[in-house]
Design an enzyme around this catalytic site. Structure first.
Site, PDB file in Angstrom:
ATOM      1  N   ARG A 522      -6.938   2.937   1.798  1.00 27.44           N
ATOM      2  CA  ARG A 522      -6.493   3.268   3.164  1.00 27.44           C
ATOM      3  C   ARG A 522      -5.051   3.727   3.167  1.00 27.44           C
ATOM      4  O   ARG A 522      -4.228   3.240   2.398  1.00 27.44           O
ATOM      5  CB  ARG A 522      -6.568   2.018   4.057  1.00 27.44           C
ATOM      6  CG  ARG A 522      -7.954   1.714   4.568  1.00 27.44           C
ATOM      7  CD  ARG A 522      -7.922   0.609   5.614  1.00 27.44           C
ATOM      8  NE  ARG A 522      -7.075  -0.489   5.222  1.00 27.44           N
ATOM      9  CZ  ARG A 522      -6.492  -1.314   6.079  1.00 27.44           C
ATOM     10  NH1 ARG A 522      -6.652  -1.161   7.381  1.00 27.44           N
ATOM     11  NH2 ARG A 522      -5.737  -2.305   5.662  1.00 27.44           N
ATOM     12  N   SER A 586      -3.755  -4.711  -4.747  1.00 29.40           N
ATOM     13  CA  SER A 586      -4.353  -6.057  -4.826  1.00 29.40           C
ATOM     14  C   SER A 586      -4.878  -6.389  -6.216  1.00 29.40           C
ATOM     15  O   SER A 586      -6.047  -6.738  -6.391  1.00 29.40           O
ATOM     16  CB  SER A 586      -5.473  -6.178  -3.802  1.00 29.40           C
ATOM     17  OG  SER A 586      -4.980  -5.792  -2.549  1.00 29.40           O
ATOM     18  N   ASP A 640      -2.220  -8.118  -1.499  1.00 31.37           N
ATOM     19  CA  ASP A 640      -2.892  -8.284  -0.198  1.00 31.37           C
ATOM     20  C   ASP A 640      -2.753  -9.706   0.343  1.00 31.37           C
ATOM     21  O   ASP A 640      -2.683  -9.930   1.549  1.00 31.37           O
ATOM     22  CB  ASP A 640      -4.379  -7.903  -0.284  1.00 31.37           C
ATOM     23  CG  ASP A 640      -5.129  -8.664  -1.377  1.00 31.37           C
ATOM     24  OD1 ASP A 640      -4.482  -9.303  -2.223  1.00 31.37           O
ATOM     25  OD2 ASP A 640      -6.374  -8.615  -1.380  1.00 31.37           O
TER      26      ASP A 640
END
Length: 900
Positions: A522, A586, A640
């Protein structure tokens, strides 16, 4: 004349549909906990939960009490793939003094007959399971226990009502055990109706309704457990013995009962009771015919108005007479002969009229029986949510078997009333005795299966003490990761993030965030406003990462990322602005500062080459340079988990822990600088990314790893690594379930022992299926549909087992996760030197958010293992996007403060 006289006995389809609706309402009433006490149709749970599946085998005994004779049976069930069985029976009379004497005498008589039978068959020295067919209404609380509600069918034994008939039989058998060396284990108490369904169910797996139309009448069927309020649990199905003979005892059928029905009832042993049975069963139809003929004779319509003594005597016309008189093929000869035997001297018109009376009475019986049966079939179809249903009804009983027209009439009316049900009627050949043996055989099979399923799942059911040990081991590993001399060999890496503060509300500006951590990538634009109108606005776009890029070269991966950023900047119209950027990455990184992150190792299915040991921020900068279209100020590389903590920290300043429970599993928390030996300085706090997924890689939790965990680990992309994550995270739980299902199928406990092609495929069982299957709102029918989507053709019993397996795996995952988190909150409490700690944990991840029980079990485990910590769990909204922007904003704020 007869038609006019018996007009009220002729029931139209509209009336029958109305009876069907009334019976459906009574069924609902009988199933409800609050309405059952006043329901006439008692809907008694039988605790028979499973139909024969063909794998039953062995020798079984059955005794059958309830008809005109007592029967003992030996049933041999062969596991030969042909579902064959062999039945040997012996019949014993039921003397009047026994069926109207006292309870001890009745059960002694049953035990004596069984002893005689076992001696005849040379079975004395064997220990055999026994099924007890007891054809009277009983309230059961388990399969091998039943309290007699009331005697029916001319039985009137004293001292038995409201007592457990199985324990009475056991006592009687116990007396014989010592003196005659007879050892019998009573495994099941079965109603004859249930026995009929089970006998037919052995021959036809579609059989899920049992029907008796003989001396008495009754029906049973397989009901969804979620509808049975009287029994705990929602899983699977259970056979319900409707005891429909009492339908109408509350007046619900008064408009259909004739003066003859009322007169018959008043003269019966139990006036006002079993009113539906008195309109249907063979025990009463002969008497009903006698009462009609008597009245017609008195009114001069028959036999020249002369009634014989026989016609005036109760019980002189029996069902066998009615059946014989309705044999139309034999003309009027049977009718004439029977009436002459009763000292009535009939004319031909009399014979025709009497034959017509018999037809109307038995036709009404078939009609009423069809209406109630149609109500049961409709309920079955609606339970299954089918527009059209195929099913089989197992039938037994003298009226159905011996009456020349009854069966044909019943079939015809049922098919007319429920045109959307394709019904096969299957006659029970060996009666309820074999059925009791089949129930016992199924109970025997289920008990053996239960043992093996319990054995497979036992390693997942860990004690609180075991989780306490896990918590203590985690605490030890956390300390190793923070110490300079042990950090290099520590499995829990305790990586410093260089995030040294949480939001204070003064952050503002426009920030870009990138989020790479799974199969999607994203790009976000985040606008943060401070002051009274404090808010965060976000715009984002999602891009897929194809497998060939996830597992290609590092250069290809980062070029793809930059391509996605370019598309987004174009889309938002901000290509020229040099915005500060937070990069949520992450994967385990070793950081030397907030904008430097060296990849320790790929996880979650990524395998891009030439990345491990490299600085991911440098790789991103180089890819931006290669593209040469725009420039960005990369301020922070963020995990994350840290992003999750920051997002919640923006709402709640007490949030100092971040937890991810999704595809992966990880925790971060604010640690005192003085405890972080691998970073210079002792003042303040820094967020530590624990990377706890590696916990256990040194073998410290090998004692709780099951053979299934080991299989999953060995088949993974990184064998021997991230062992704790493989027991707790969404990426692996479905795979653990698949391994267990394969094992249970190999043992013949699932899917008929057939391992389908799809079950052999790694990764077929995604964790989202676990969440769906374990949903409390989901009926087993829907569970079966999910399994069918996976190419697994399951029975109702299979679905229950699959649900149980999913439950064991996900519960252990939540408990292990809770044990790890308890270690962190306890550490925080000790850091602060307080007796009692109040703290908030920011949480994200699909497992926590979407699984129906994971979050509750996790919270309960933390509470049990860290009782001095009051932990609030706060759901993070977009930790990896909004969180990355907030970290960038905090880093900018702290950088500006430092410069000043």
């Amino acid at each position: 004349q007869v038609d006019r006289y018996l007009y009220h006995m002729r029931l139209s389809d509209d009336v029958l549909l109305d009876v069907m609706a009334r019976f459906q309402a009574e069924m609902v009433k009988g199933l409800g906990r609050d309405t059952n006490p006043t329901a006439t149709v008692k809907m008694l749970p039988s605790f028979v939960r499973s139909l024969p599946d063909g794998s039953e085998k062995g020798d079984f005994l059955a005794v059958d009490l309830g008809g005109s004779q007592f029967r003992a049976h030996q049933v041999k069930v062969f596991d030969d793939g042909k579902q064959s069985s062999q039945l040997e029976s012996k019949f014993y009379p039921t003397p009047k003094e026994v069926i109207q004497g006292n309870g001890a005498e009745l059960f002694d008589y049953v035990a004596d007959c069984l002893k005689d039978f076992m001696e005849t068959k040379n079975l004395k020295h064997k220990k055999l399971p026994l099924g007890f067919t007891f054809s009277f209404p009983c309230k059961q609380t388990k399969l091998e226990e039943g309290f007699l509600l009331a005697w029916t069918k001319h039985f009137k034994v004293r001292g038995v009502q409201d007592t457990d008939v199985v324990s009475s039989l056991r006592k009687a058998l116990q007396k014989h055990k010592a003196s005659f060396d007879i050892d019998v284990e009573v495994l099941a108490l079965v109603n004859d109706t249930v026995g009929t369904m089970m006998t037919c169910g052995y021959d036809d797996p579609r059989c899920e309704v049992g029907l008796i139309i003989g001396t008495g009448t009754n029906a049973c069927y397989m009901e969804e457990m979620r509808h049975i309020d009287l029994v705990e649990g929602d899983e699977g199905r259970m056979c319900i013995n409707t005891e429909w003979g009492a339908f109408g005892d509350d007046g619900a059928l008064d408009d259909l009962r004739t003066e003859f029905d009322r007169e018959l009832d008043l003269g019966s042993l139990n006036p006002g009771k079993q009113l539906f049975e008195k309109m249907i069963s063979s025990l009463y139809l002969g008497e009903l015919v006698r009462l009609i003929l008597l009245k017609m004779t008195k009114e001069g319509l028959l036999f020249n108005g002369k009634a014989s003594t026989a016609l005036l005597t109760k019980g002189k016309i029996e069902m066998k007479h009615v059946s014989a008189m309705e044999k139309y093929k034999e003309g009027l000869s049977n009718t004439k002969e029977i009436l002459t035997e009763l000292n009535l001297f009939p004319s031909e018109e009399d014979c025709i009229a009497v034959q017509h009376v018999c037809t109307i009475v038995s036709f009404r019986s078939a009609n009423l029986c069809a209406a109630a049966l149609a109500a049961i079939l409709t309920r079955l179809r609606e339970n299954k949510k089918l527009l059209r249903m195929r099913t089989t009804v197992g039938i037994d009983g003298g009226l159905y078997k011996t009456h020349p027209q009854y069966a044909k009439r019943l079939h015809k009316v049922v098919r007319r009333l429920v045109p959307n049900c394709d019904v096969r009627f299957l006659l029970s050949v060996s009666g309820s005795g074999k059925g009791a043996a089949m129930v016992t055989a199924v109970a025997h099979r289920l008990a053996a299966q239960r043992k093996r399923i319990d054995a497979a799942l036992a390693p997942f059911l860990l004690s609180l003490e075991t989780f306490r040990e896990v918590k203590n081991k985690m605490r030890t590993e956390l300390e190793y990761g923070l110490k300079r001399e042990t950090q290099a060999s520590a499995t829990v890496k305790m990586l410093p993030t260089y995030v040294c503060g949480t939001p204070d509300g003064t952050e503002k500006g426009k920030f870009l965030a990138l989020d790479l951590g799974g199969t999607n990538f994203r790009v976000l634009l985040v606008k943060i406003r401070s002051g009274r109108r404090r808010s965060v606005q976000m715009y984002n776009k999602i891009f897929a990462i194809p497998l060939e890029i996830m597992q290609g070269t590092g250069e290809e991966l980062f070029d793809h990322i930059v391509q996605c950023i370019a598309d987004f900047l174009e889309y938002m119209g901000i290509k020229g602005a040099r915005l500060p950027l937070g990069f949520t990455f992450s994967f385990p990184c070793r950081q030397a500062s907030i904008d430097k992150g060296t990849l320790v190792g790929w996880t979650k299915g990524f395998k891009a080459t030439d990345c491990e040991g490299e600085d991911v921020v440098d790789m991103l900068r180089e890819a931006i340079r290669r593209r040469n279209e725009f420039d960005l100020d990369i301020v922070a590389v963020v995990n994350d988990t840290v992003g999750t903590m920051m997002t919640c920290g923006y709402e709640d300043p007490n949030c100092e822990i971040g937890l991810i429970a999704g595809t992966g599993s990880n925790v971060c928390y604010m640690e005192d600088m003085k405890n972080i030996e691998i970073v210079e300085g002792n003042e303040g706090k820094m967020c530590i990314n624990t990377e706890w997924g590696g916990f256990g890689d040194n073998g410290c939790i090998d004692d709780i790893r099951t053979k299934y965990d080991k299989e999953v680990d060995e088949g993974s992309l990184n064998p021997g690594k991230q062992r704790y994550e493989k027991m707790t995270s969404g990426m692996y739980l479905g795979e653990i379930v698949r391994q267990i299902l394969i094992d249970l199928t190999k043992q013949g406990l699932l899917f008929r022992g057939q391992i389908s092609e799809s079950l052999r495929k790694r990764g077929i069982f995604e964790t989202k299926f676990l969440s769906q299957i374990e949903s409390d709102r989901l009926a087993l029918l829907q569970v079966r549909r999910i399994l069918q989507q996976l190419g697994l053709d399951s029975t109702c019993e299979d679905s229950i087992i699959v649900k149980e397996v999913c439950g064991a795996v996900s519960k252990r995952a939540a408990q292990l996760c809770g044990a790890g988190l308890a270690a962190i909150v306890e550490k925080k409490r000790e850091n602060q030197g307080v007796e009692h700690l109040r703290i908030t944990v920011g949480v994200d991840g699909t497992l926590y958010k979407l699984h129906p029980h994971f979050s509750r079990v996790l919270r309960e485990t933390v509470k049990e293992l860290a009782p001095q910590c009051d932990v609030t769990f706060m759901l993070s909204e977009d930790g990896s996007g909004k969180g990355a922007a907030l970290i960038t904003a905090v880093a900018k704020r702290l950088h500006n403060v430092g410069q000043k």
